[in-house]
Design a protein around this motif. Structure first.
Motif, PDB file in Angstrom:
ATOM      1  N   UNK A  39       0.844  -1.197   0.000  1.00  0.00           N
ATOM      2  CA  UNK A  39       0.000   0.000   0.000  1.00  0.00           C
ATOM      3  C   UNK A  39       0.880   1.248   0.000  1.00  0.00           C
ATOM      4  N   UNK A  40       0.494   2.199  -0.835  1.00  0.00           N
ATOM      5  CA  UNK A  40       1.165   3.500  -0.867  1.00  0.00           C
ATOM      6  C   UNK A  40       0.091   4.577  -0.896  1.00  0.00           C
ATOM      7  N   UNK A  41      -0.414   4.969   0.282  1.00  0.00           N
ATOM      8  CA  UNK A  41      -1.487   5.969   0.323  1.00  0.00           C
ATOM      9  C   UNK A  41      -0.999   7.395   0.222  1.00  0.00           C
ATOM     10  N   UNK A  42       0.276   7.593  -0.161  1.00  0.00           N
ATOM     11  CA  UNK A  42       0.827   8.954  -0.204  1.00  0.00           C
ATOM     12  C   UNK A  42       0.104   9.854  -1.190  1.00  0.00           C
ATOM     13  N   UNK A  43      -0.511   9.264  -2.237  1.00  0.00           N
ATOM     14  CA  UNK A  43      -1.172  10.084  -3.233  1.00  0.00           C
ATOM     15  C   UNK A  43      -2.358  10.849  -2.647  1.00  0.00           C
ATOM     16  N   UNK A  44      -2.812  10.468  -1.448  1.00  0.00           N
ATOM     17  CA  UNK A  44      -3.914  11.176  -0.814  1.00  0.00           C
ATOM     18  C   UNK A  44      -3.496  12.581  -0.387  1.00  0.00           C
ATOM     19  N   UNK A  45      -2.192  12.801  -0.210  1.00  0.00           N
ATOM     20  CA  UNK A  45      -1.693  14.099   0.229  1.00  0.00           C
ATOM     21  C   UNK A  45      -1.007  14.812  -0.920  1.00  0.00           C
ATOM     22  N   UNK A  46      -1.222  16.100  -1.029  1.00  0.00           N
ATOM     23  CA  UNK A  46      -0.605  16.879  -2.093  1.00  0.00           C
ATOM     24  C   UNK A  46       0.891  16.974  -1.833  1.00  0.00           C
ATOM     25  N   UNK A  47       1.690  16.572  -2.810  1.00  0.00           N
ATOM     26  CA  UNK A  47       3.144  16.591  -2.694  1.00  0.00           C
ATOM     27  C   UNK A  47       3.700  17.569  -3.715  1.00  0.00           C
ATOM     28  N   UNK A  48       4.510  18.521  -3.257  1.00  0.00           N
ATOM     29  CA  UNK A  48       5.069  19.515  -4.158  1.00  0.00           C
ATOM     30  C   UNK A  48       5.893  18.827  -5.239  1.00  0.00           C
ATOM     31  N   UNK A  49       5.609  19.178  -6.500  1.00  0.00           N
ATOM     32  CA  UNK A  49       6.370  18.621  -7.615  1.00  0.00           C
ATOM     33  C   UNK A  49       5.819  17.330  -8.173  1.00  0.00           C
TER      34      UNK A  49
END
Length: 262
Positions: free
Chosen positions: A184-194
């Motif tokens: 699981x990689x739920x990081x896409x739920x948070x806006x990441x600069x770049x």
């Protein structure tokens, strides 16, 4: 999200046929372009537009200026580096081996799935789930048609299976110990600069939080380990009892639950 399908500005007969087939598969209307701009179509129909061109399929939402389309982006650099040096933090965290079966519950653009497919090879299997029908279609189409100059990477792209469904529904339908690694990689739920590619997906995404039930199902399906990639401050690592591999100066860490002794 509702959408329509159209073609690029000067379509060939093949492109028109392809666009109509995509509209049929997604059960959404096909609209002739008739020299109208994509922005004009959005304004007229008040929905996003899937544009079928000669070399790619893209999606233009009502809110984003830039279209979303499949491109390996950073996965290409990672893949070439791994082929040369066998070095990638994700593969090391998952401890992937040739022949492993790998399940990616948060496929997104497929970057990690591409690396996983390289690592597990022809004898392995990579399955990824995506809840958005438009993202699932565009990524699946891209994985099957994108051509890189590296044959091994092209073969890895083609081996990935994309399923349009939630990871929870998919896990519930899998047999015990049928996958080696569940990821699981739920990081896409948070806006990441770049993260331009992820930002273009945002209008299409549906956030599905990890739950205790998800981890229970993952433990049943995985035979070796569950791996979570998340922000270094994430509370999910401790919430679900992941052992964290702290990566100094990195914005994200990998957590694992080992299952080989279950």
């Amino acid at each position: 999200m509702e959408a329509i399908v159209t073609t690029a500005g000067r379509p060939s007969l093949y492109t028109i046929v392809q666009a109509k087939e995509i509209a049929r598969k997604l059960a959404i209307p096909y609209v002739e372009r008739n020299k109208r701009s994509v922005s004009a179509l959005i304004k007229n129909y008040k929905v996003g537009v899937i544009v079928v061109g000669k070399d790619k399929v893209s999606f233009q939402s009502e809110t984003d200026e830039q279209p979303f389309f499949f491109h390996p982006n950073s996965a290409m650099f990672r893949a070439k580096r791994w082929l040369k040096s066998m070095d990638d933090p994700f593969i090391q965290a998952c401890r992937l081996e040739e022949g492993d079966y790998f399940f990616d519950g948060t496929l997104g653009l497929g970057s990690d799935a591409i690396l996983a497919s390289l690592a597990v090879g022809d004898s392995g299997k990579v399955i990824g789930t995506e809840l958005s029908p438009i993202i699932a279609f565009i990524v699946q189409n891209g994985l099957q048609t994108y051509e890189s100059p590296v044959t091994a990477i092209n073969l890895a792209l083609r081996r990935i299976t994309v399923l349009h469904m939630s990871y929870m529904d998919c896990l519930k339908n899998m047999a015990n110990n049928s996958m080696d690694v569940v990821y699981f990689d739920p990081m896409f739920e948070n806006k990441v600069v770049g993260s331009d590619g992820l930002d273009k997906m945002r209008a299409l995404t549906t956030i599905t939080p990890l739950t205790k039930e998800t981890i229970v199902e993952a433990k049943r399906v995985a035979s070796k380990r569950i791996v979570l990639k998340d922000h270094f401050r994430s509370e999910r690592f401790s919430q679900f009892d992941f052992n964290v591999d702290v990566r100094p100066s990195a914005t994200y860490h990998f957590g694992t639950i080992e299952l080989e002794e279950k």
